[in-house]
Motif scaffolding. Sequence first.
Motif, PDB file in Angstrom:
ATOM      1  N   PRO A 194       0.818  -1.211   0.000  1.00  0.00           N
ATOM      2  CA  PRO A 194       0.000   0.000   0.000  1.00  0.00           C
ATOM      3  C   PRO A 194       0.859   1.272   0.000  1.00  0.00           C
ATOM      4  O   PRO A 194       1.866   1.352   0.713  1.00  0.00           O
ATOM      5  CB  PRO A 194      -0.794  -0.099   1.307  1.00  0.00           C
ATOM      6  N   GLY A 195       0.461   2.237  -0.803  1.00  0.00           N
ATOM      7  CA  GLY A 195       1.221   3.483  -0.913  1.00  0.00           C
ATOM      8  C   GLY A 195       1.371   4.220   0.398  1.00  0.00           C
ATOM      9  O   GLY A 195       2.391   4.867   0.636  1.00  0.00           O
ATOM     10  N   TRP A 196       0.382   4.100   1.287  1.00  0.00           N
ATOM     11  CA  TRP A 196       0.462   4.825   2.557  1.00  0.00           C
ATOM     12  C   TRP A 196       1.564   4.286   3.457  1.00  0.00           C
ATOM     13  O   TRP A 196       1.989   4.959   4.398  1.00  0.00           O
ATOM     14  CB  TRP A 196      -0.886   4.854   3.280  1.00  0.00           C
ATOM     15  N   LEU A 197       2.066   3.070   3.198  1.00  0.00           N
ATOM     16  CA  LEU A 197       3.188   2.535   3.968  1.00  0.00           C
ATOM     17  C   LEU A 197       4.535   3.099   3.494  1.00  0.00           C
ATOM     18  O   LEU A 197       5.521   3.038   4.225  1.00  0.00           O
ATOM     19  CB  LEU A 197       3.228   1.011   3.859  1.00  0.00           C
ATOM     20  N   LEU A 198       4.577   3.628   2.280  1.00  0.00           N
ATOM     21  CA  LEU A 198       5.832   4.143   1.711  1.00  0.00           C
ATOM     22  C   LEU A 198       5.988   5.603   2.130  1.00  0.00           C
ATOM     23  O   LEU A 198       5.754   6.522   1.365  1.00  0.00           O
ATOM     24  CB  LEU A 198       5.816   3.955   0.194  1.00  0.00           C
ATOM     25  N   ARG A 199       6.389   5.814   3.370  1.00  0.00           N
ATOM     26  CA  ARG A 199       6.410   7.126   4.008  1.00  0.00           C
ATOM     27  C   ARG A 199       7.645   7.960   3.708  1.00  0.00           C
ATOM     28  O   ARG A 199       7.662   9.152   3.990  1.00  0.00           O
ATOM     29  CB  ARG A 199       6.293   6.969   5.531  1.00  0.00           C
ATOM     30  N   HIS A 200       8.686   7.350   3.206  1.00  0.00           N
ATOM     31  CA  HIS A 200       9.950   8.053   2.963  1.00  0.00           C
ATOM     32  C   HIS A 200      10.167   8.295   1.480  1.00  0.00           C
ATOM     33  O   HIS A 200       9.519   7.679   0.644  1.00  0.00           O
ATOM     34  CB  HIS A 200      11.121   7.227   3.523  1.00  0.00           C
TER      35      HIS A 200
END
Length: 105
Positions: A5-11
Amino acid sequence: MSRVPGWLLRHRIIIEPYLGDSSTGALYGAAQQVRAFVDEQTRAVVSAGGEQVTSSSTAYTAPGVTAPPLSRVTLPSGRVTTVIAALSRDGGGLPTPDHVEIQLQ
């Protein structure tokens, strides 16, 4: 296939793909900014050449991101490091998040 999920890719990391060597040193391709989740944890990994090396960080990205060994990566902290290996993690249809694991020196 389930993508991470894109929301996990925070950096955000910057990848400059390694192209080879020249008489003046390493050659890198154009820098690209990539969304990732960065885990700064030291662990032993095996390089593409089969040697056991120490990885100081791992970046997890969406499927399709390429980072050849020896590519240059700038982490969110500003630290510049080198790719040991980039591994495609595909669940083969299982309900797991498909992603690319980039092991960094």
